[in-house]
Write an enzyme that holds these catalytic residues in place. Sequence first.
Site, PDB file in Angstrom:
ATOM      1  N   GLY A  49       0.811  -1.210   0.000  1.00 25.38           N
ATOM      2  CA  GLY A  49       0.000   0.000   0.000  1.00 25.38           C
ATOM      3  C   GLY A  49       0.845   1.261   0.000  1.00 25.38           C
ATOM      4  O   GLY A  49       1.988   1.264  -0.436  1.00 25.38           O
ATOM      5  N   VAL A 109       2.431   4.735   2.007  1.00 26.96           N
ATOM      6  CA  VAL A 109       2.897   5.170   3.311  1.00 26.96           C
ATOM      7  C   VAL A 109       2.840   6.692   3.381  1.00 26.96           C
ATOM      8  O   VAL A 109       3.292   7.379   2.468  1.00 26.96           O
ATOM      9  CB  VAL A 109       4.349   4.706   3.567  1.00 26.96           C
ATOM     10  CG1 VAL A 109       4.782   5.103   4.971  1.00 26.96           C
ATOM     11  CG2 VAL A 109       4.458   3.210   3.375  1.00 26.96           C
ATOM     12  N   ASP A 134       7.546 -10.807   8.843  1.00 28.17           N
ATOM     13  CA  ASP A 134       8.161 -10.106   7.708  1.00 28.17           C
ATOM     14  C   ASP A 134       9.403  -9.323   8.142  1.00 28.17           C
ATOM     15  O   ASP A 134       9.525  -8.129   7.880  1.00 28.17           O
ATOM     16  CB  ASP A 134       7.116  -9.187   7.060  1.00 28.17           C
ATOM     17  CG  ASP A 134       7.486  -8.829   5.623  1.00 28.17           C
ATOM     18  OD1 ASP A 134       8.407  -9.467   5.053  1.00 28.17           O
ATOM     19  OD2 ASP A 134       6.869  -7.909   5.070  1.00 28.17           O
TER      20      ASP A 134
END
Length: 913
Positions: free
Chosen positions: A669, A671, A750
């Site tokens: 997405g 930021v 992650d």
Amino acid sequence: MNYKTCFHLLLALFIPCFVLCMAMTVRNLNSDQFALLEFKDRIGGPQIVLADNWTASTSVCNWIGVSCGILHKRVIALNLTSMNLRGTIPPHLGNLSFLLSLDLSSNHFYGHLPKELGHLHRLRILQLSYNRLNGEIPSWLGNLQRVRRLEMKNNNFTGTIPETLVNMSNLEILNLGFNQLSGQIPSSIFNSTTLEGIELFNNKLEGNLPPITNAPKLEILALWGNKLRGNIPNSISNASMLKILDLEDNLFSGPIPKTLGNLRHLEWFRIMNNNLITGSATDHEWSFLSSLTNCKNLKTIGVSGNPLSGVLPTYIGNLSKSLQYFYASNCELQGIIPMEIGNITNLLLLQLRHNKLSGFIPASIGGLRNLQALDLSSNKLGGHILESLCDLERLYEMYLGLNKLHGSIPSCLGNITSLRYLYLNSNKLSSTIPSTLWNLKDILEIDLSSNHLQNSHAIDVGNLRSLLKLNLSRNLLSGDILSSFGGLQTLVSLDLSNNILHGYIPKSFDGLISLEFLDLCNNNLSGVIPKSLEKLLYLKYFNVSFNRLEGEIPSKGCFSNFSSTSFMKNYALCGPPRLLVPPCKNDIHKNSQMIILHAFRYGLPTIGIVVVLIVLTIMYKRCRRRSTSLPIKDDLLSLITPRRISHAELSRATNGFEESNMLGSGSFGYVYKGRLSDGMEVAIKVITCCSSVDFKALVLAYMSNGNLEKWLHSENCFLDIIQRVDIMIDVAVAIEHLHNGHPTPIIHCDIKPSNILLDEDMVAHVGDCGVAKLLGEGEVMKQTMTLATIGYIAPEFGSVGIVSIKSDIYSYGIVLIETFTKKKPTDNVFVEEESIRHWMERSLPKGAIEIADVDLLRREDEYIVVKANCISSIMELALNCSAELPEERKDMKDVVVELKKIKQRLLNNIQHF
Ligand SMILES: *[C@@H]1O[C@H](CO)[C@@H](O)[C@H](O)[C@H]1NC(C)=O
Ligand SMILES: *[C@@H]1O[C@H](CO)[C@@H](O)[C@H](O)[C@H]1NC(C)=O
Ligand SMILES: *[C@@H]1O[C@H](CO)[C@@H](O)[C@H](O)[C@H]1NC(C)=O
Ligand SMILES: *[C@@H]1O[C@H](CO)[C@@H](O)[C@H](O)[C@H]1NC(C)=O
Ligand SMILES: *[C@@H]1O[C@H](CO)[C@@H](O)[C@H](O)[C@H]1NC(C)=O
Ligand SMILES: *[C@@H]1O[C@H](CO)[C@@H](O)[C@H](O)[C@H]1NC(C)=O
Ligand SMILES: *[C@@H]1O[C@H](CO)[C@@H](O)[C@H](O)[C@H]1NC(C)=O
């Protein structure tokens, strides 16, 4: 006296008398004229009619709105209704002493009634309705004893109804509806031999309805819209001439009187929205209906919105043949609809909505040949929709939604050409939709939603030239059928959501020029959203989420108002950041990471947490001065406490996700940089493609020094060996805290250099728990569809989607290797067979100098041996962290301890030299 003298004498007497009479008439005429001219002066508004017409030079009797007596030529009626006059009523009207009728209705008169009107003792009609008169209803009205009609409805009168009205002994019509009257109704008005109509509706009247003691002429009793309470007195039956009884919208309670049958002339009986019950507690039937069967002129029965419960009696069929309207919605009615209902043959409207009726719809309803509205929705009616309903050839509205009807939709419904509203929604209908329905070319609204309906072939709606609303959502419609909808120029609302439609959204949808609502979500639609839909001027709601659409989202016209929820969960839509979709290819930010489209199409789970934030930020604040007594734990806790932040606050923090606040777009997405209301500077990462109502964002403390990725791989950045060790200790401590610092372990999922953020002091923080998983207590592994970043993913995670805290340790090991070798696991040189880890395993024996970042170990460096040993130890640790089998990987606690030892050794040795 001869007759001549006599004549002269008579003449002599007559002439002065005549002159006197004439003089009297003229003077009074002048006073009427004066009063009316005074009146004229006080009224404004666009009163052109009066201005040119009421002139002193002409007789008042010729003035518009003025009538005079034939003989005495005094003003007897003033009728200025609907002349758009504005102003107050002057006292001078009280001088029109011959006035019989005063009608100032439907103007804009305001202010109080002047008391001088009380002098008009000849007055028979006072009609002041539809103005803005205010103040209390004056008690001097009682002086106007000859008034027969007192009509002052639709004003703004306040106060109570004066008792003095009892003195108006000739009153026939009392209409004070639509005012602000309060208090009780004076009981005297129900003791009147003259009153024919009592209309006090829509006020704020309270208390009980007084007993009806004497009302031999009462025909209209309209008290709806007040706050009257208590029983409806049985004495109501004394008003034996009553035609209209309207007590709707009050607080009446107790039983409906059984004496209503005495009201032989009753035509209109409405008691909707009170707290009334049926006759008696033991009486399960609606016995009041039995008494109403005596009322042979009854046209309307309205009992909706009372907790009547009970069942409809079979003698409902005995109700007057004159009955046209039967309203019994929201009455807690139970049982079946008796077939005798079919005997009320002149019924125009039958409304039994929102009850607990069960059984079948009786076939006899088809016999109600005059029926125009049938509303049986929201009951428990089962069985089929009978073909006999098609006999209702005058039917205008058919509402059968929210029942348990099953079987098919009879194709003969297409023969009811008068039908305008057809609602069969939320039943269990399972046929194909009969194509005959699409012959109803004048129909306005069709709702067949929430059934199990199918379509045999294309839906041919092209003939529906007046259609406003079509809802076929939540059915089993399939195929590529959208093309037939394009021509519906009148259509305002189209809902085809939650079916299994495929194919494209046709360009011809731009022909739906009246459309305001379009829901196509949850189908299998593919292709692009036609740009031409931007032309739909009135479109306010648009939803194509949960399809397989791709390509650029139109941005102009109506599309500038739609939000991300309109487009979520599609195959590959792109567009402006506002819509939380990836940017279209041609405007991707230069420095943004490549989007791992596949991870994101199929990867993210649809977890249904409402609005917002996940967690996380700073995990561990390194103690710069290596003082061991810092209260690390408290610090950690306060920093790590997750908090929910509303979408509104995030929106404020980023100026509405303004582009100038955008730091970049990443794999999941966009930021943004922003400042929360508490002043904290944050980076906000908006995560797209979650389940329908969700908006998710990660709010991270904004890190001014960027991330480890940048420090390792950018041209102008360099970290010395101690900085790198420090950073990796920070990271290890943070991960360790995630794993062990909570009742429920958190798996980051992650770990990679770009998620290791560096603050102004170069202290490392683990950021972006974008795919973080919470493990339930005792749960060690979790199956997941989430995909982390390729290269850093543990093998078991990548292949079978099992995550555990061990997967994070693997990733950490890989980052450790990268940090000291400056080699990326995602480099092309590392293919499946030889991962970065295999390479390290193979190369480490050759010595650190072979593998380390060339900038770290320079041959001229005096500490090269110390540093090489340090790096070797760290690489061994890295290999232990990234062991193939999860159970062979080191625990994060041990990693922290070992790294700290390695660092201490390094420092000691460097200081010793
Ligand atoms: C005033 O209006 C009345 C009725 O329309 C009309 O007969 C009369 O002639 C008018 N008088 C003047 C002075 O315009
Ligand atoms: C006043 O005139 C209108 C028509 O202009 C009429 O309908 C109304 O009944 C009259 N008012 C009275 C009280 O006669
Ligand atoms: C008419 O009434 C007003 C106020 O009520 C009064 O002042 C006035 O003297 C009266 N005019 C005539 C001509 O009677
Ligand atoms: C009626 O009166 C109330 C106050 O009593 C006032 O708020 C309201 O605006 C008035 N309505 C009209 C139409 O004058
Ligand atoms: C009804 O009115 C009459 C005369 O107006 C009066 O004599 C009688 O007492 C009244 N009845 C009641 C019950 O108020
Ligand atoms: C009521 O309707 C039925 C048919 O539905 C008919 O046989 C019967 O005669 C009717 N009764 C009356 C009283 O009209
Ligand atoms: C519909 O009407 C047509 C013509 O009036 C008639 O032929 C047909 O039988 C009717 N269909 C049904 C299902 O009643």
